[in-house]
Scaffold this active site. Structure first.
Site, PDB file in Angstrom:
ATOM      1  N   HIS A 248       0.874  -1.179   0.000  1.00  0.00           N
ATOM      2  CA  HIS A 248       0.000   0.000   0.000  1.00  0.00           C
ATOM      3  C   HIS A 248       0.905   1.220   0.000  1.00  0.00           C
ATOM      4  O   HIS A 248       1.662   1.433   0.948  1.00  0.00           O
ATOM      5  CB  HIS A 248      -0.899   0.001   1.237  1.00  0.00           C
ATOM      6  CG  HIS A 248      -1.986  -1.027   1.176  1.00  0.00           C
ATOM      7  ND1 HIS A 248      -2.571  -1.561   2.311  1.00  0.00           N
ATOM      8  CD2 HIS A 248      -2.597  -1.627   0.131  1.00  0.00           C
ATOM      9  CE1 HIS A 248      -3.512  -2.427   1.955  1.00  0.00           C
ATOM     10  NE2 HIS A 248      -3.536  -2.492   0.639  1.00  0.00           N
TER      11      HIS A 248
ATOM     12  N   TYR B 271      -3.731   5.147  -0.695  1.00  0.00           N
ATOM     13  CA  TYR B 271      -4.342   5.762   0.484  1.00  0.00           C
ATOM     14  C   TYR B 271      -4.864   7.150   0.124  1.00  0.00           C
ATOM     15  O   TYR B 271      -4.285   8.156   0.509  1.00  0.00           O
ATOM     16  CB  TYR B 271      -3.301   5.948   1.584  1.00  0.00           C
ATOM     17  CG  TYR B 271      -3.162   4.840   2.590  1.00  0.00           C
ATOM     18  CD1 TYR B 271      -4.097   4.677   3.603  1.00  0.00           C
ATOM     19  CD2 TYR B 271      -2.077   3.987   2.559  1.00  0.00           C
ATOM     20  CE1 TYR B 271      -3.954   3.674   4.548  1.00  0.00           C
ATOM     21  CE2 TYR B 271      -1.910   2.981   3.490  1.00  0.00           C
ATOM     22  CZ  TYR B 271      -2.851   2.821   4.481  1.00  0.00           C
ATOM     23  OH  TYR B 271      -2.707   1.844   5.414  1.00  0.00           O
TER      24      TYR B 271
ATOM     25  N   GLY C  99       3.990   1.093   5.939  1.00  0.00           N
ATOM     26  CA  GLY C  99       4.231  -0.128   6.708  1.00  0.00           C
ATOM     27  C   GLY C  99       3.528  -1.344   6.143  1.00  0.00           C
ATOM     28  O   GLY C  99       3.603  -2.431   6.727  1.00  0.00           O
ATOM     29  N   HIS C 100       2.842  -1.193   5.009  1.00  0.00           N
ATOM     30  CA  HIS C 100       2.090  -2.305   4.402  1.00  0.00           C
ATOM     31  C   HIS C 100       2.785  -2.764   3.127  1.00  0.00           C
ATOM     32  O   HIS C 100       2.583  -2.171   2.058  1.00  0.00           O
ATOM     33  CB  HIS C 100       0.666  -1.864   4.040  1.00  0.00           C
ATOM     34  CG  HIS C 100      -0.194  -1.517   5.200  1.00  0.00           C
ATOM     35  ND1 HIS C 100      -1.526  -1.183   5.071  1.00  0.00           N
ATOM     36  CD2 HIS C 100       0.072  -1.456   6.527  1.00  0.00           C
ATOM     37  CE1 HIS C 100      -2.028  -0.918   6.256  1.00  0.00           C
ATOM     38  NE2 HIS C 100      -1.083  -1.072   7.164  1.00  0.00           N
ATOM     39  N   PHE C 101       3.602  -3.800   3.219  1.00  0.00           N
ATOM     40  CA  PHE C 101       4.283  -4.313   2.040  1.00  0.00           C
ATOM     41  C   PHE C 101       4.283  -5.836   2.094  1.00  0.00           C
ATOM     42  O   PHE C 101       4.164  -6.428   3.175  1.00  0.00           O
ATOM     43  CB  PHE C 101       5.714  -3.760   1.966  1.00  0.00           C
ATOM     44  CG  PHE C 101       5.726  -2.260   1.980  1.00  0.00           C
ATOM     45  CD1 PHE C 101       5.340  -1.543   0.863  1.00  0.00           C
ATOM     46  CD2 PHE C 101       6.052  -1.566   3.136  1.00  0.00           C
ATOM     47  CE1 PHE C 101       5.291  -0.156   0.884  1.00  0.00           C
ATOM     48  CE2 PHE C 101       6.010  -0.189   3.172  1.00  0.00           C
ATOM     49  CZ  PHE C 101       5.625   0.513   2.034  1.00  0.00           C
TER      50      PHE C 101
END
Length: 583
Positions: A332, A338, A504-506
């Site tokens: 993300h 986002y 932090g979303h990978f």
């Protein structure tokens, strides 16, 4: 020379949610577990009185020191990748509990479609719906396979929430009541319902009532202080590994957590992992930790790099599409996943400075494949949400577009709109492509002299079209909420990957599936080619759904713990490979 230590049953690299859950479950069963954490020890007491926005939000006190170890980044294979050196561009957790300490606490279950994405897409739309170069694949398990583990994770974390009105089936309710409904959340829900959607309160690990989990660990009630993201919880009210699974593991007497232990190789011989080679970063002493089972449970960049440095598996080659390790990098990203619409109100005021990381509401009418994609130019979907996380004063000062950035007008509007703006955003899924991957950088090294991981990532029309569709929905919601001025975010044709890793979303790099030809791991996160090596975390996700990843990381970790227990008793692969060729 490395000092060889006493053999353990299980060696785990990492102490976040994935490593912590596996460590707790195995140590409860009597196995001797050694866990290696590259960062420092942390306890709740360390966070008391630490609502210091400058230290944690601006200077990133809980984040990885990127001057010693980072990754390089680029958009295409033709570019030279450069190291990511500032935390403004990458907030990667370190220390005890990892990213599970400084997170917001938003929890979602992935949709059934996610786990069978390729099969379900072909079944509904035909093979031709999948664009050339998009490398989606089934995960090797179904939602029903994972549902008991979702339930177990929710009870460990004391999750607070209410059923999703259009969500998949659940075996039990959340263990805690939903969070508070603020006036702006009620406004969002009313507007969503008027437009025919199905809003509900965000599932959250900001626990609403004091709660004791099945392991006997107590999590306190959230006071909505607004200091969640990038902070440890002052009150022990945000479920994290420190106050739950790591505490449980350490009580058993079978679990040892070593700090400042920088793992740099998984040792192996004759197709079996034999242990972990790590360096104590305080003394410089190198150690060999032998073990019957090795678990890599770091963040995706650490897991992928460790596989490549250890020469385990076949590195992915983007030109031939052969190899697995490094494949299917997704995530993300702040400027493509986002986004939404901000509204400014002239006659309504809201308290935007109280809140909690996961306080808010959402609806799933466009999630995954709930939207008919027959005539759309993208796959997958998004959820729409309004979060009241608490706007800390240094980093938040929203004024309408066109306002001068200094002077009297800026000051007047900053004061006027301080409590008169709201944001509705969408979070979109990200599909994997054959040109997005990770490998070892040929030029840059870490403080030990080992190659850094190199990330290559370029957005596609799929990403842009999906986000534009989602922004339109957010804009409709904000208008229905009654904002006097609505400012939708924009995705321009030339919007490109900005080498930013701040969400932090990978995911990806060591992906799971039902076929060794297209995956490194089976559905227990067990390596096909090395049956006593397990790689846990979002690195196993073949694609990134539209939801936050932590609950799925946690559920998979519980399943992996069950698998390791079975492996230690019976040995061998836990899943029979289908051995079908990549279509």
């Amino acid at each position: 020379m490395a000092k060889k230590l006493k053999k353990a049953d299980v060696a785990i690299i990492g102490s976040g949610w994935a490593g912590g859950i596996i460590g707790a479950e195995l140590s409860k069963k009597g196995y001797k577990v050694v866990a290696l954490e590259r960062g420092e020890d942390r306890e709740v007491a360390d966070f008391r009185g630490e609502k210091d926005e400058l230290r944690y939000s601006q200077r990133y006190a809980l984040m990885q020191d990127l001057s010693k170890d980072t990754m390089t980044s680029r958009a295409t294979q033709d570019e030279e990748a450069l190291p990511v050196r500032t935390n403004k561009n990458a907030i990667l957790g370190t220390d005890k509990g990892g990213s599970g300490v400084h997170w917001n606490g938003v929890n979602f279950r992935y949709r059934p479609y996610d786990f069978e994405i390729r099969s379900k897409t072909v079944e509904r739309y035909g093979e031709s719906k999948i664009p050339k170069g998009m490398t989606i694949q089934d995960w090797g398990l179904t939602y029903d396979d994972l549902e008991p583990y979702y339930d177990k994770y929710e009870k460990t974390a004391g999750m607070s929430g209410e059923p999703n009105p259009i969500g998949p089936k659940r075996s039990d309710d959340y263990p805690n009541v939903p969070s508070l409904e603020t006036p702006s959340i009620r406004l969002f829900k009313d507007a969503s319902e008027k437009l025919g959607y199905h809003p509900y309160q965000l599932p959250t690990a900001n626990v609403t009532e004091q709660y004791t989990n099945p392991d006997g660990e107590t999590i306190n009630a959230c006071v909505y202080c607004a200091f969640c993201e990038t902070y440890g919880c002052h009150f022990g009210a945000k479920a994290d590994p420190i106050i739950t699974v790591l505490k449980t593991a350490q009580k058993t007497g079978n679990y040892e957590l070593r700090y400042n232990a920088y793992a740099h190789r998984i040792l192996h011989q004759n197709g079996k992992a034999t242990g972990v080679l790590y360096t104590d970063t305080l003394t410089g002493q190198e150690y060999e930790q032998p073990a019957d089972v090795v678990v890599a449970a770091g963040f995706i960049f650490s897991n992928t790099r460790l596989m490549l440095l250890s020469k385990i598996g076949t590195p992915y080659n983007p030109k031939t599409r052969e190899g697995i390790i490094g494949k299917n990098f997704t995530g993300h990203f702040s400027n493509i996943n986002y986004l939404g619409a901000r509204g400014f109100f002239e006659k309504k005021e809201f308290n935007t400075f109280m809140g909690a990381g996961a306080l808010g509401a959402t609806f799933d009418d466009f999630a995954a494949d709930d939207l008919d994609h027959t005539d759309l130019d993208f796959l997958h979907g998004f959820e729409v949400q309004h979060q009241v996380s608490g706007l800390r004063p240094i980093e938040n000062n929203f004024v309408p577009s066109g306002t001068p950035s200094w002077g009297k007008e800026f000051k007047d509007k900053s004061i006027h709109y301080a409590n008169r703006h709201l944001y509705v955003n969408a979070l979109t899924g990200t599909m994997p492509w054959d040109h997005n991957y990770m490998d070892l950088d040929p030029k840059y090294t870490d403080f030990r002299g080992d190659p850094l991981l190199r990330v290559t990532n370029k957005y596609t029309d799929q990403d842009k079209n999906l986000m534009r569709y989602a922004i339109d929905i957010c804009t409709k919601i904000m208008k229905e909420m009654g904002a006097d001025t609505v400012e939708p975010d924009k995705v321009e044709d030339d919007t490109e990957f900005n080498n930013s890793y701040t969400t932090g979303h990978f995911a990806g790099g060591v992906i799971m599936g039902d076929d060794p030809a297209t995956s490194a791991l089976n559905s227990y996160q067990q390596m096909w080619e090395m049956d006593n090596l397990f790689v846990a975390g979002a690195s196993s996700f073949p694609h990134f759904g539209n939801y936050n990843p932590t609950e799925t990381v946690g559920a998979l970790a519980y399943r992996t713990a069950d698998g390791i227990d079975r492996y230690l008793k019976e040995g061998g692969l836990l899943v029979q490979a289908e051995q079908t060729a990549l279509s």
